[in-house]
Design a protein around this motif. Structure first.
Motif, PDB file in Angstrom:
ATOM      1  N   THR A   1     -29.099   2.988  -7.798  1.00 60.56           N
ATOM      2  CA  THR A   1     -29.958   4.155  -8.013  1.00 60.56           C
ATOM      3  C   THR A   1     -30.638   4.116  -9.372  1.00 60.56           C
ATOM      4  O   THR A   1     -31.601   4.838  -9.604  1.00 60.56           O
ATOM      5  CB  THR A   1     -29.159   5.475  -7.888  1.00 60.56           C
ATOM      6  N   HIS A   2     -30.143   3.262 -10.248  1.00 58.37           N
ATOM      7  CA  HIS A   2     -30.747   3.114 -11.576  1.00 58.37           C
ATOM      8  C   HIS A   2     -31.397   1.734 -11.726  1.00 58.37           C
ATOM      9  O   HIS A   2     -31.554   1.221 -12.833  1.00 58.37           O
ATOM     10  CB  HIS A   2     -29.696   3.329 -12.673  1.00 58.37           C
ATOM     11  N   SER A   3     -31.755   1.136 -10.572  1.00 59.13           N
ATOM     12  CA  SER A   3     -32.454  -0.155 -10.539  1.00 59.13           C
ATOM     13  C   SER A   3     -31.702  -1.240 -11.288  1.00 59.13           C
ATOM     14  O   SER A   3     -32.311  -2.108 -11.924  1.00 59.13           O
ATOM     15  CB  SER A   3     -33.878  -0.001 -11.111  1.00 59.13           C
ATOM     16  N   ASP A   4     -30.382  -1.211 -11.198  1.00 57.56           N
ATOM     17  CA  ASP A   4     -29.584  -2.187 -11.921  1.00 57.56           C
ATOM     18  C   ASP A   4     -28.674  -2.975 -10.980  1.00 57.56           C
ATOM     19  O   ASP A   4     -27.649  -3.485 -11.383  1.00 57.56           O
ATOM     20  CB  ASP A   4     -28.746  -1.480 -12.999  1.00 57.56           C
ATOM     21  N   ASN A   5     -29.040  -3.036  -9.689  1.00 56.15           N
ATOM     22  CA  ASN A   5     -28.268  -3.799  -8.711  1.00 56.15           C
ATOM     23  C   ASN A   5     -29.237  -4.558  -7.816  1.00 56.15           C
ATOM     24  O   ASN A   5     -29.781  -3.998  -6.857  1.00 56.15           O
ATOM     25  CB  ASN A   5     -27.393  -2.869  -7.877  1.00 56.15           C
ATOM     26  N   PRO A   6     -29.494  -5.837  -8.109  1.00 60.26           N
ATOM     27  CA  PRO A   6     -30.485  -6.602  -7.339  1.00 60.26           C
ATOM     28  C   PRO A   6     -30.083  -6.832  -5.888  1.00 60.26           C
ATOM     29  O   PRO A   6     -30.916  -7.215  -5.068  1.00 60.26           O
ATOM     30  CB  PRO A   6     -30.572  -7.928  -8.106  1.00 60.26           C
ATOM     31  N   GLN A   7     -28.816  -6.599  -5.556  1.00 60.26           N
ATOM     32  CA  GLN A   7     -28.331  -6.826  -4.192  1.00 60.26           C
ATOM     33  C   GLN A   7     -28.498  -5.602  -3.291  1.00 60.26           C
ATOM     34  O   GLN A   7     -28.276  -5.684  -2.087  1.00 60.26           O
ATOM     35  CB  GLN A   7     -26.846  -7.217  -4.227  1.00 60.26           C
ATOM     36  N   LEU A   8     -28.896  -4.480  -3.874  1.00 58.97           N
ATOM     37  CA  LEU A   8     -28.966  -3.247  -3.094  1.00 58.97           C
ATOM     38  C   LEU A   8     -30.143  -2.402  -3.534  1.00 58.97           C
ATOM     39  O   LEU A   8     -30.277  -2.050  -4.703  1.00 58.97           O
ATOM     40  CB  LEU A   8     -27.666  -2.442  -3.266  1.00 58.97           C
ATOM     41  N   ARG A   9     -30.999  -2.070  -2.566  1.00 53.68           N
ATOM     42  CA  ARG A   9     -32.099  -1.152  -2.818  1.00 53.68           C
ATOM     43  C   ARG A   9     -31.677   0.235  -2.357  1.00 53.68           C
ATOM     44  O   ARG A   9     -31.199   0.394  -1.232  1.00 53.68           O
ATOM     45  CB  ARG A   9     -33.363  -1.585  -2.070  1.00 53.68           C
ATOM     46  N   PRO A  10     -31.811   1.244  -3.187  1.00 57.25           N
ATOM     47  CA  PRO A  10     -31.371   2.582  -2.798  1.00 57.25           C
ATOM     48  C   PRO A  10     -32.200   3.138  -1.659  1.00 57.25           C
ATOM     49  O   PRO A  10     -33.362   2.761  -1.461  1.00 57.25           O
ATOM     50  CB  PRO A  10     -31.571   3.406  -4.083  1.00 57.25           C
ATOM     51  N   ALA A  11     -31.589   4.025  -0.866  1.00 57.36           N
ATOM     52  CA  ALA A  11     -32.297   4.680   0.222  1.00 57.36           C
ATOM     53  C   ALA A  11     -33.497   5.444  -0.339  1.00 57.36           C
ATOM     54  O   ALA A  11     -33.479   5.918  -1.477  1.00 57.36           O
ATOM     55  CB  ALA A  11     -31.356   5.625   0.962  1.00 57.36           C
ATOM     56  N   ARG A  12     -34.529   5.553   0.461  1.00 54.32           N
ATOM     57  CA  ARG A  12     -35.764   6.199   0.018  1.00 54.32           C
ATOM     58  C   ARG A  12     -35.519   7.659  -0.344  1.00 54.32           C
ATOM     59  O   ARG A  12     -34.881   8.402   0.407  1.00 54.32           O
ATOM     60  CB  ARG A  12     -36.813   6.108   1.116  1.00 54.32           C
ATOM     61  N   LYS A  13     -36.042   8.082  -1.498  1.00 53.90           N
ATOM     62  CA  LYS A  13     -35.920   9.480  -1.895  1.00 53.90           C
ATOM     63  C   LYS A  13     -36.595  10.367  -0.858  1.00 53.90           C
ATOM     64  O   LYS A  13     -37.692  10.080  -0.393  1.00 53.90           O
ATOM     65  CB  LYS A  13     -36.554   9.701  -3.273  1.00 53.90           C
ATOM     66  N   GLY A  14     -35.932  11.444  -0.523  1.00 57.57           N
ATOM     67  CA  GLY A  14     -36.437  12.349   0.504  1.00 57.57           C
ATOM     68  C   GLY A  14     -35.746  12.175   1.835  1.00 57.57           C
ATOM     69  O   GLY A  14     -35.749  13.084   2.661  1.00 57.57           O
ATOM     70  N   SER A  15     -35.140  11.009   2.054  1.00 60.73           N
ATOM     71  CA  SER A  15     -34.406  10.779   3.300  1.00 60.73           C
ATOM     72  C   SER A  15     -33.032  11.434   3.205  1.00 60.73           C
ATOM     73  O   SER A  15     -32.482  11.616   2.116  1.00 60.73           O
ATOM     74  CB  SER A  15     -34.250   9.280   3.568  1.00 60.73           C
ATOM     75  N   ILE A  16     -32.456  11.771   4.353  1.00 60.01           N
ATOM     76  CA  ILE A  16     -31.133  12.379   4.347  1.00 60.01           C
ATOM     77  C   ILE A  16     -30.094  11.366   3.877  1.00 60.01           C
ATOM     78  O   ILE A  16     -29.072  11.746   3.288  1.00 60.01           O
ATOM     79  CB  ILE A  16     -30.774  12.980   5.715  1.00 60.01           C
ATOM     80  N   ALA A  17     -30.335  10.085   4.101  1.00 63.95           N
ATOM     81  CA  ALA A  17     -29.408   9.062   3.603  1.00 63.95           C
ATOM     82  C   ALA A  17     -29.325   9.132   2.080  1.00 63.95           C
ATOM     83  O   ALA A  17     -28.232   9.112   1.500  1.00 63.95           O
ATOM     84  CB  ALA A  17     -29.860   7.677   4.050  1.00 63.95           C
TER      85      ALA A  17
END
Length: 320
Positions: free
Chosen positions: A291-307
């Motif tokens: 969520t702080h753009s510090d994990n190249p292996q994981l892109r956070p779920a899109r803001k606004g989505s329930i996920a």
């Protein structure tokens, strides 16, 4: 209001004033004194300078592009009604056809006469920028237009049906059957085990994109049973206790996302490759870093989505 009701598209208290839907004279009165919003091929007209869904005059030139009647959405606190117009028949000469085949359409479409900041934009790209009211109006309009587009023939006899009740119904002139907007229930599950959350990715998603597991409910299922079934079918993980958290209207094309939390009984993942491409357990620390753009292996779920909403509140320990 509970924290669970703060999810995007979660509702803004719009007075839908359904009592006017069958009154043609009243609707015309409301239309003339009210506001219009416009969508083009599912994209709302949005002003990036004011960060607002554009409300335009009921006689604005752009609305002449619509070939179907407007849909009456309701009445706002200022007493003005809002009508949604689908101007999809308009052909944008600057249309980027390649963008339409992408996972996400980043293109913006400028109608002649509008400012450069006033463009038709992909709703998933602007939903987190919208006020609760704008989000509810845009989601309702998009979902309704999609329903009309795909359900314009009678499901009973096959004849062409007609729009009725200010857009909230379709009537068949042949067999007299009436049809109503469809919403498909989908469970989306925050499955956890200790300090970790289960996430998966579908085939064709961008690299590093993971989200909570989700699937459509089936006839005869409870929400809890659907959550357990979907998670087990996709990942081999069995859930014990399942509880409701929040819901979100999701107009892509027309679903109700039912957010649940489930406690996992096991940790060994066995995916169904027909359902998903991959599934993994992610720790709180890994998700927080993403969520702080510090994990190249994981892109956070899109803001606004329930996920994103559920994961954010799990990280913050603020789930209702």
């Amino acid at each position: 209001m509970l924290n669970a009701e703060q999810v995007t598209f979660g509702g803004s208290g719009l007075d839908r004033a359904a009592q006017h839907r069958g009154d043609a004279a009243k609707l015309e009165e409301l239309r003339k004194a009210g506001h219009a919003i416009a969508l083009w091929r599912g994209k709302p007209l949005f002003d990036y300078e004011t960060k607002a869904l554009m409300r335009i005059s009921p006689d604005h030139q752009v609305l002449s592009e619509a070939t179907d009647p407007a849909i009456y959405l309701g009445i706002e606190e200022d007493g003005k009604a809002v009508f949604a117009h689908d101007i999809s028949p308009w052909e944008d000469p600057a249309l980027d056809a390649a963008a339409l085949s992408n996972f996400f359409d980043p293109s913006q479409n400028l109608y002649p006469g509008f400012e450069k900041t006033q463009v038709f934009s992909e709703l998933r790209g602007i939903m987190a920028k919208m006020t609760p009211r704008d989000a509810e109006l845009a989601a309702t309009a998009r979902g309704m237009f999609e329903w009309h587009r795909h359900h314009n023939h009678c499901a009973k006899c096959g004849a062409k049906s007609e729009l009725a009740q200010a857009g909230w119904q379709r009537d068949c002139p042949t067999c007299k059957a009436s049809h109503f907007p469809r919403t498909d229930p989908v469970v989306i599950v925050l499955a956890t085990k200790g300090n970790s959350v289960l996430m998966g990715r579908s085939h064709g998603w961008p690299d590093g994109m993971y989200s909570l597991l989700a699937g459509f409910m089936e006839p005869g299922e409870t929400m809890e049973a659907a959550a357990r079934r979907e998670v087990f079918e996709e990942s081999g993980i069995r859930l014990n206790r399942v509880r409701y958290l929040s819901s979100q209207p999701w107009p892509f094309p027309s679903s109700l996302m039912i957010g649940c939390a489930g406690e996992a009984e096991n940790t060994e993942i066995v995916i169904d490759p027909k359902e998903i491409e991959d599934a993994r357990w992610f720790t709180r620390e890994e998700v927080f870093a993403a969520t702080h753009s510090d994990n190249p292996q994981l892109r956070p779920a899109r803001k606004g989505s329930i996920a994103h909403f559920l994961i954010h509140n799990w990280l913050s320990d603020t789930l209702d």
